[in-house]
Design an enzyme around this catalytic site. Structure first.
Site, PDB file in Angstrom:
ATOM      1  CG  LEU A  36      -1.996  -1.169   1.200  1.00 43.56           C
ATOM      2  CD1 LEU A  36      -2.949  -1.036   2.397  1.00 43.56           C
ATOM      3  CD2 LEU A  36      -2.789  -1.266  -0.101  1.00 43.56           C
ATOM      4  N   GLY A  39      -0.726   2.080  -3.416  1.00 43.78           N
ATOM      5  CA  GLY A  39      -2.043   1.509  -3.709  1.00 43.78           C
ATOM      6  C   GLY A  39      -3.050   1.837  -2.627  1.00 43.78           C
ATOM      7  CG  PHE A  76      -0.123  -5.635 -11.630  1.00 45.77           C
ATOM      8  CD1 PHE A  76      -0.358  -5.070 -12.870  1.00 45.77           C
ATOM      9  CD2 PHE A  76      -0.796  -6.802 -11.295  1.00 45.77           C
ATOM     10  CE1 PHE A  76      -1.242  -5.646 -13.762  1.00 45.77           C
ATOM     11  CE2 PHE A  76      -1.680  -7.394 -12.175  1.00 45.77           C
ATOM     12  CZ  PHE A  76      -1.910  -6.823 -13.413  1.00 45.77           C
ATOM     13  CB  ALA A  78       7.114  -2.070 -10.141  1.00 42.65           C
ATOM     14  CB  SER A  80       6.019   2.637 -12.436  1.00 42.37           C
ATOM     15  OG  SER A  80       4.922   3.160 -11.737  1.00 42.37           O
ATOM     16  CE1 TYR A 144       9.001   1.243 -14.160  1.00 45.69           C
ATOM     17  CE2 TYR A 144       8.842   2.540 -16.163  1.00 45.69           C
ATOM     18  CZ  TYR A 144       8.309   1.611 -15.301  1.00 45.69           C
ATOM     19  OH  TYR A 144       7.084   1.039 -15.567  1.00 45.69           O
ATOM     20  CG  ASN A 173       1.808   6.622 -22.165  1.00 45.21           C
ATOM     21  OD1 ASN A 173       2.710   6.081 -22.801  1.00 45.21           O
ATOM     22  ND2 ASN A 173       1.975   7.751 -21.530  1.00 45.21           N
ATOM     23  N   GLY A 285      15.229  13.252 -21.854  1.00 41.34           N
ATOM     24  CA  GLY A 285      14.911  11.823 -21.862  1.00 41.34           C
ATOM     25  C   GLY A 285      13.512  11.500 -22.352  1.00 41.34           C
TER      26      GLY A 285
END
Ligand SMILES: NC(=O)c1ccc[n+]([C@@H]2O[C@H](COP(=O)([O-])OP(=O)(O)OC[C@H]3O[C@@H](n4cnc5c(N)ncnc54)[C@H](O)[C@@H]3O)[C@@H](O)[C@H]2O)c1
Length: 330
Positions: A36, A39, A76, A78, A80, A144, A173, A285
């Site tokens: 969490l 999340g 999932f 990670a 990011s 990343y 995306n 970048g």
């Protein structure tokens, strides 16, 4: 098909929670392992068990997987954010690559039938040829992207040595929200264009910073391939069911790029209000254009069903309107 049982790491996050919905809609049993950090427990539908823990916690993974009844793992969890990874590369390798070692080892110990990895278009770096085909050689330009590329490499070698089947799904995306309004996007801080533009239009945040209007594109702004999060979730289920045929690496995108300006125009149309914008210099970048060729996923039967930009934006707008404070204040 009879119900199956899955572990979903990061299932309380944006993409993970939409995959959890897809699994539950199909009648599968789901356990979510999530610390969490980004999340929300409120993103989980009823009937899902939440284990609040880090993927790096091998003892908890062992305890969860111990009864041997899990068919597969969707991974999932990670960090990011490309920009953050440039400033804190080692944290990205620890959280993304290091945690994956623990998870892959646990899957092997417990005889898990397959692992589906959230990978990313960032593994390609600044690919010259667009749309980017799946056989383009990865060349990440950020820690990343490199941290995810390393997980893909580990999965390849774990397959070679131990026959742990895997799918590496390279999303472009992710955008939009569950068309039924059950889940949406609530990153804190938010860095993604569509929720930022919606909140700027609704007067909930300062003007949107538009990074560069002098890119070599039709209207001078960057072009990205926005793929609906519900379509991403569907691809995970298809990919898992293909694992008996061996590992897969797929791009997940629609094959159509939209410029930042065209996204802002769609948000303005849907919201019926202007998106206040503050012009800012290019970010180092940022590639000018990132568009996916998703030939492999399409050959496996995947079709992005919510690909229209209008639907992506309208589902995101509906969710943000109905959740003005995100999951914090529903
Ligand atoms: N959102 C995108 O556009 C996008 C694009 C390409 C790839 N991805 C990948 O998809 C995945 C999900 O992205 P998202 O946008 O849903 O992110 P998110 O931050 O909303 O979700 C990640 C979830 O994982 C949890 N988490 C992170 N590290 C953890 C750890 N070590 N142990 C336990 N829980 C942990 C977080 O609390 C969160 O619930 C990530 O792997 C990301 O790299 C996302």
């Amino acid at each position: 098909m009879t119900a199956r049982r899955f572990l979903v790491t990061g299932g309380a996050g944006y993409v993970g929670s939409h995959c959890v919905l897809a699994l539950r809609d199909r009648g599968d049993e789901v356990t979510v392992l999530d610390d969490l950090t980004s999340g929300h427990a409120a993103a989980l539908p009823p009937g899902v068990r939440l284990v609040e823990a880090q993927v790096e916690d091998a003892a908890t993974l062992d305890a969860v997987l111990a009864d041997g009844s899990f068919h597969g793992v969707f991974h999932f969890a990670a960090l990011s954010q490309v920009g953050e990874s440039m400033a804190e590369p080692l944290r990205y390798f620890a959280r993304n690559t290091g945690a994956a070692i623990t998870l892959i080892e646990a899957c092997r110990r417990h005889g898990i039938g397959g692992l589906v990895l959230s990978s990313t278009a960032a593994v390609y770096g600044e690919a010259a040829a667009q749309p980017i085909a799946e056989d383009t050689r990865p060349n990440p330009s950020s820690p990343y992207g490199e941290s995810k590329r390393a997980v893909e490499a580990m999965l390849h070698w774990a397959w070679t040595a131990h026959r742990l089947p895997y799918a590496a799904l390279r999303y472009f995306n992710a955008a939009g929200a569950d068309p039924g309004g059950r889940a949406g996007e609530d990153h804190r801080p938010e860095t993604h264009l569509i929720p930022l533009a919606i909140d700027a239009a609704l007067g909930r945040r300062p003007p949107l910073r538009l990074f560069g209007t002098d890119w070599p594109t039709e209207d001078g702004t960057c072009i990205r391939d926005y793929v609906h999060v519900t379509d991403l979730a569907a691809a995970h289920l298809i990919a898992f069911d293909r694992l008996a045929g061996g590992p897969v690496t797929w791009n997940l995108g629609t094959g159509h790029g939209h410029s930042v300006r065209s996204v802002l125009a769609e948000v303005e149309r849907a919201a019926g209000r202007p998106v206040p914008v503050e012009l800012a210099p290019r970010r180092p970048g940022d590639p000018a254009r990132l568009v996916a060729a998703s030939a492999r996923a399409q050959a496996a039967g995947w079709r992005p069903r919510h690909a229209a930009l209008a639907e992506i934006v309208s589902t995101a707008l509906d969710w943000r309107r109905s959740h003005p404070g995100g999951y914090g204040q529903c």
